[in-house]
Design a protein around this motif. Structure first.
Motif, PDB file in Angstrom:
ATOM      1  N   MET A  24      65.032 -23.989  15.296  1.00 26.62           N
ATOM      2  CA  MET A  24      63.621 -24.543  14.321  1.00 26.62           C
ATOM      3  C   MET A  24      64.206 -23.721  12.661  1.00 26.62           C
ATOM      4  O   MET A  24      64.075 -24.507  11.462  1.00 26.62           O
ATOM      5  N   TRP A  32      56.584 -25.048  12.301  1.00 29.04           N
ATOM      6  CA  TRP A  32      57.413 -24.370  12.994  1.00 29.04           C
ATOM      7  C   TRP A  32      56.981 -23.018  12.809  1.00 29.04           C
ATOM      8  O   TRP A  32      56.570 -22.165  13.609  1.00 29.04           O
ATOM      9  N   ASP A  33      57.195 -22.745  12.160  1.00 33.23           N
ATOM     10  CA  ASP A  33      56.952 -20.776  11.441  1.00 33.23           C
ATOM     11  C   ASP A  33      55.870 -20.134  12.019  1.00 33.23           C
ATOM     12  O   ASP A  33      55.398 -19.508  12.867  1.00 33.23           O
ATOM     13  N   LEU A  53      56.915 -26.712  19.433  1.00 39.96           N
ATOM     14  CA  LEU A  53      58.016 -26.684  18.437  1.00 39.96           C
ATOM     15  C   LEU A  53      58.905 -28.115  18.176  1.00 39.96           C
ATOM     16  O   LEU A  53      59.337 -28.691  17.371  1.00 39.96           O
ATOM     17  N   LEU A  56      58.146 -31.342  17.232  1.00 41.29           N
ATOM     18  CA  LEU A  56      58.374 -31.483  15.628  1.00 41.29           C
ATOM     19  C   LEU A  56      59.484 -31.773  14.835  1.00 41.29           C
ATOM     20  O   LEU A  56      59.665 -32.213  13.851  1.00 41.29           O
TER      21      LEU A  56
END
Ligand code: MG
Ligand code: ZN
Length: 220
Positions: A24, A32-33, A53, A56
Motif C-alpha cells: 500500500m 489506503w492510510d 485495501l 483500491l
C-alpha cells in the motif's frame, strides 16, 4: 506424549516487514492510510480492512503488484534452520498467514514447505479491482472476522494430543497465543502478552527460537 506442532505467522514474523502495508505504501491508492488506521484501531475487522485495501488496486497492475510484493519479502534470519530443526525433531510446521497467496507462496518457495502446510488468503485479479478470497474463514468458535482464522486452524490440533507452539508478532496472533502451550513473540505481540500475563519468549531471529526449543523438556 504430545506431538509438538508450530503455527508460524508470516508478515513481520517470517518476513522482516509487513507486506500488505509495504504494498500500500508503494502504490499509494487513495484512501489506503485511513483504512489502515481503522484496522489498527479495530474499527473494522481484518477481513473487511484487507479486502477494502486491495479493492483500491486495479487488477491491471497485477504484474507490478506481484513483482513488488515478492521482492519486498525479506526472510528473517534462521528460518531455513528452524525448518531443518523441525524436520529432524519431527515437529509439524504450519505457516498461518493473513497475507495473500501471490507473495506468501513465492517467498516460501525456496523452503520446500508442503503446500497444505501453508494457510493464507487468495488474490483474485480477474475483475476490475483486486478481490481477496478467504478460503480459511472463522469457525463457529471465532467471531473476529479474521479472514484467515488462525484459531480455527489451531483448534484442529487438540491440546491433549499436541503441544501447540505459536510464533507471531502482532494483534492477529493474539487469540492464537491464548490457545498455545508455548508462545514466541516479537513486536506488538510482546505487549499484548504482557497485558494478559501470558507467558512467552521474546525472539528476534529464528535462531533464538531454535535455542529455546532445544531447552524444552522432552515429553516422551
Ligand atoms: Mg504478523
Ligand atoms: Zn477467526
Amino acid at each position: 506424549m504430545r506431538k509438538p506442532v508450530i503455527f508460524c505467522d508470516f508478515d513481520g514474523t517470517i518476513t522482516i516487514n509487513d507486506n500488505i502495508v509495504a504494498i500500500m505504501k508503494h502504490f499509494q491508492p487513495p484512501g489506503w492510510d485511513k483504512l489502515v488506521e481503522r484496522i489498527v484501531g479495530r474499527e473494522i475487522s481484518i477481513k473487511e480492512g484487507v479486502g477494502s485495501l486491495f479493492s483500491l488496486l486495479p487488477s491491471s497492475s497485477k504484474a507490478e503488484i506481484v513483482d513488488y510484493a515478492v521482492n519486498a519479502c525479506q526472510i528473517r534470519p534462521g528460518f531455513g534452520e528452524l525448518l531443518d530443526y523441525c524436520r529432524r525433531h519431527d515437529i509439524e510446521f504450519y505457516v498461518t498467514s493473513g497475507g495473500i497467496d501471490f507473495f506468501v507462496y513465492s517467498a516460501l518457495a525456496p523452503f520446500a514447505i508442503a503446500p497444505d502446510h501453508i494457510y493464507c488468503n487468495a488474490g483474485n485479479f480477474e475483475g476490475e479491482q483486486v478481490l481477496i478470497e478467504w478460503p480459511h474463514p472463522c469457525d463457529e468458535h471465532c467471531h473476529n472476522h479474521c479472514g484467515m482464522c488462525k484459531t480455527t486452524i489451531i483448534r484442529r490440533f487438540p491440546r491433549d494430543q499436541y503441544k501447540r507452539i505459536l510464533i507471531g508478532d502482532s494483534v492477529t496472533d493474539f487469540e492464537g497465543a491464548k490457545l498455545a502451550d508455548l508462545v514466541f513473540a516479537r513486536s506488538h505481540l510482546i505487549g499484548l502478552c504482557e497485558q494478559l500475563a501470558l507467558p512467552f519468549y521474546p525472539f528476534e531471529t529464528f535462531f533464538d527460537i531454535i535455542a529455546k526449543l532445544e531447552e524444552q523438556p522432552n515429553e516422551r
